[in-house]
Design an enzyme around this catalytic site. Sequence first.
Site, PDB file in Angstrom:
ATOM      1  N   LYS A 172       0.828  -1.224   0.000  1.00 51.18           N
ATOM      2  CA  LYS A 172       0.000   0.000   0.000  1.00 51.18           C
ATOM      3  C   LYS A 172       0.860   1.271   0.000  1.00 51.18           C
ATOM      4  O   LYS A 172       0.592   2.215  -0.749  1.00 51.18           O
ATOM      5  CB  LYS A 172      -0.937  -0.029   1.219  1.00 51.18           C
ATOM      6  CG  LYS A 172      -1.666   1.259   1.502  1.00 51.18           C
ATOM      7  CD  LYS A 172      -2.607   1.669   0.393  1.00 51.18           C
ATOM      8  CE  LYS A 172      -3.248   3.021   0.691  1.00 51.18           C
ATOM      9  NZ  LYS A 172      -3.943   3.566  -0.471  1.00 51.18           N
ATOM     10  N   LYS A 241       2.062  11.350   5.434  1.00 55.10           N
ATOM     11  CA  LYS A 241       2.292  10.204   6.327  1.00 55.10           C
ATOM     12  C   LYS A 241       2.637   8.950   5.522  1.00 55.10           C
ATOM     13  O   LYS A 241       3.583   8.223   5.834  1.00 55.10           O
ATOM     14  CB  LYS A 241       1.018   9.967   7.158  1.00 55.10           C
ATOM     15  CG  LYS A 241       1.045   8.689   7.960  1.00 55.10           C
ATOM     16  CD  LYS A 241      -0.314   8.034   8.153  1.00 55.10           C
ATOM     17  CE  LYS A 241      -1.201   7.916   6.982  1.00 55.10           C
ATOM     18  NZ  LYS A 241      -2.257   6.969   6.973  1.00 55.10           N
TER      19      LYS A 241
HETATM   20  P1  NAD Z   1     -10.149  10.734   8.498  1.00 56.34           P
HETATM   21  O1  NAD Z   1      -9.218  11.646   9.229  1.00 56.34           O
HETATM   22  O2  NAD Z   1     -11.251  11.303   7.676  1.00 56.34           O
HETATM   23  O3  NAD Z   1     -10.840   9.712   9.545  1.00 56.34           O
HETATM   24  C1  NAD Z   1     -10.211   9.193  10.686  1.00 56.34           C
HETATM   25  C2  NAD Z   1     -11.270   9.020  11.775  1.00 56.34           C
HETATM   26  O4  NAD Z   1     -10.638   8.420  12.921  1.00 56.34           O
HETATM   27  C3  NAD Z   1     -11.881  10.337  12.230  1.00 56.34           C
HETATM   28  O5  NAD Z   1     -13.308  10.250  12.246  1.00 56.34           O
HETATM   29  C4  NAD Z   1     -11.323  10.510  13.637  1.00 56.34           C
HETATM   30  O6  NAD Z   1     -12.208  11.229  14.510  1.00 56.34           O
HETATM   31  C5  NAD Z   1     -11.155   9.072  14.076  1.00 56.34           C
HETATM   32  N1  NAD Z   1     -10.231   8.905  15.196  1.00 56.34           N
HETATM   33  C6  NAD Z   1      -9.056   9.546  15.401  1.00 56.34           C
HETATM   34  N2  NAD Z   1      -8.496   9.120  16.546  1.00 56.34           N
HETATM   35  C7  NAD Z   1      -9.333   8.183  17.054  1.00 56.34           C
HETATM   36  C8  NAD Z   1      -9.299   7.361  18.226  1.00 56.34           C
HETATM   37  N3  NAD Z   1      -8.278   7.420  19.105  1.00 56.34           N
HETATM   38  N4  NAD Z   1     -10.324   6.510  18.459  1.00 56.34           N
HETATM   39  C9  NAD Z   1     -11.383   6.436  17.576  1.00 56.34           C
HETATM   40  N5  NAD Z   1     -11.473   7.198  16.466  1.00 56.34           N
HETATM   41  C10 NAD Z   1     -10.450   8.048  16.214  1.00 56.34           C
HETATM   42  O7  NAD Z   1      -9.201   9.788   7.628  1.00 56.34           O
HETATM   43  P2  NAD Z   1      -9.631   8.909   6.345  1.00 56.34           P
HETATM   44  O8  NAD Z   1      -9.435   9.705   5.118  1.00 56.34           O
HETATM   45  O9  NAD Z   1     -10.936   8.242   6.632  1.00 56.34           O
HETATM   46  O10 NAD Z   1      -8.448   7.832   6.376  1.00 56.34           O
HETATM   47  C11 NAD Z   1      -8.430   6.764   7.325  1.00 56.34           C
HETATM   48  C12 NAD Z   1      -7.259   5.840   6.966  1.00 56.34           C
HETATM   49  O11 NAD Z   1      -7.458   5.307   5.639  1.00 56.34           O
HETATM   50  C13 NAD Z   1      -5.915   6.560   6.938  1.00 56.34           C
HETATM   51  O12 NAD Z   1      -4.910   5.704   7.449  1.00 56.34           O
HETATM   52  C14 NAD Z   1      -5.698   6.846   5.467  1.00 56.34           C
HETATM   53  O13 NAD Z   1      -4.315   6.957   5.154  1.00 56.34           O
HETATM   54  C15 NAD Z   1      -6.342   5.634   4.833  1.00 56.34           C
HETATM   55  N6  NAD Z   1      -6.848   5.855   3.459  1.00 56.34           N
HETATM   56  C16 NAD Z   1      -7.558   6.964   3.140  1.00 56.34           C
HETATM   57  C17 NAD Z   1      -8.029   7.148   1.831  1.00 56.34           C
HETATM   58  C18 NAD Z   1      -8.821   8.375   1.423  1.00 56.34           C
HETATM   59  O14 NAD Z   1      -8.998   8.565   0.204  1.00 56.34           O
HETATM   60  N7  NAD Z   1      -9.288   9.198   2.340  1.00 56.34           N
HETATM   61  C19 NAD Z   1      -7.768   6.170   0.869  1.00 56.34           C
HETATM   62  C20 NAD Z   1      -7.062   5.022   1.232  1.00 56.34           C
HETATM   63  C21 NAD Z   1      -6.605   4.874   2.535  1.00 56.34           C
END
Ligand code: NAD
Length: 307
Positions: A172, A241
């Site tokens: 990834k 990141k």
């Molecule tokens: P985001 O920041 O929108 O969502 C993260 C969520 O986690 C938030 O709702 C936040 O409140 C919650 N959170 C943070 N700390 C927490 C805790 N201690 N306990 C419970 N909840 C907690 O991020 P995202 O875009 O949804 O991405 C999530 C993961 O997926 C990341 O690792 C990202 O790299 C990966 N990702 C994202 C995408 C994308 O297009 N957005 C695509 C592939 C992978």
Amino acid sequence: MEPNLGFIGLGAMGAPMAHRLQAAGYRLVACDTNASALAGLAGSGAAIAATPADVASQADITFVSLPTPEVVRAVALGDDGIRNGKSTKIYVDMSTTGATTAQTVARQLLTCGIASVDAPVSGGVRGARDGTLTIMVSTDPASYQRVLPLLEVLGKKILYVGAAAGLAQTAKVINNLLAATAMVASCEAVVMGTKAGLDPQTLIDVINSGSGRNGATAEKFPRSILPRTFNHGFKTQLMYKDVKLCLEQAEQLGIPMWVGNAVKQMCGFAAAQGRPEEDFTEIIKHFEHWAGVEVRGTLPRQPTDVE
Ligand code: NAD
């Protein structure tokens, strides 16, 4: 009997994935530190838990989709973490957290009788909503068979990359390093072309009809940059990141990454300058600022859909 599912982290990716599992008929218990992230799920009947341990005391299989390796380690291994739940036997990490965190978490959860499934995704927010994600998976074969029907609710392509913890994370972060590279290089080139007098939209059409075509020019420019909506749904901070995770692993392996390091510098600069929630597509604004031009579309266009 169908398993009860837990979902921790209902952000841009987690919320639509959790909704899909719920719509497929699974009982769901959810948790997020941001109450507003939970509103939609609670409204459609999911149970809400106060801590990851509470989730893992009610769910047989617990999914996480969390922003950083530090948060993943705290949610999995902290005092209120999944390891202290009473029911969960399989933990599925859909975040991008790098191989080292996946290996640490897998090793420690195993001492509590919990198997880990490393399952990072690509395909963005749209893929999460439509169930068309690509999901890279590494775990033991038995856990893989157990979670496969659930992953098939979330993704169109499930790629098993091996049994060892962290292998899927490695795949990834390499993918995201290349996605970031395509984006940064395309921003630089399209800004240069715009400064030289080309119409940005025409230039993107030329590139997408030629060998310069890539995920940024085919998807992110038509959808989010040319219309100036900057709504791709992936934060600059998250891309930085991921690039850092890839280069850290490369360094551990003794592999020099000249191009990757230049991309990391640019992503780090943008993350330091921008707002915390800034969309990764906004990185073009730095190149535009230096060149004194704006990359804006002039005609309505149908984006080519390759991501
Ligand atoms: P985001 O920041 O929108 O969502 C993260 C969520 O986690 C938030 O709702 C936040 O409140 C919650 N959170 C943070 N700390 C927490 C805790 N201690 N306990 C419970 N909840 C907690 O991020 P995202 O875009 O949804 O991405 C999530 C993961 O997926 C990341 O690792 C990202 O790299 C990966 N990702 C994202 C995408 C994308 O297009 N957005 C695509 C592939 C992978």
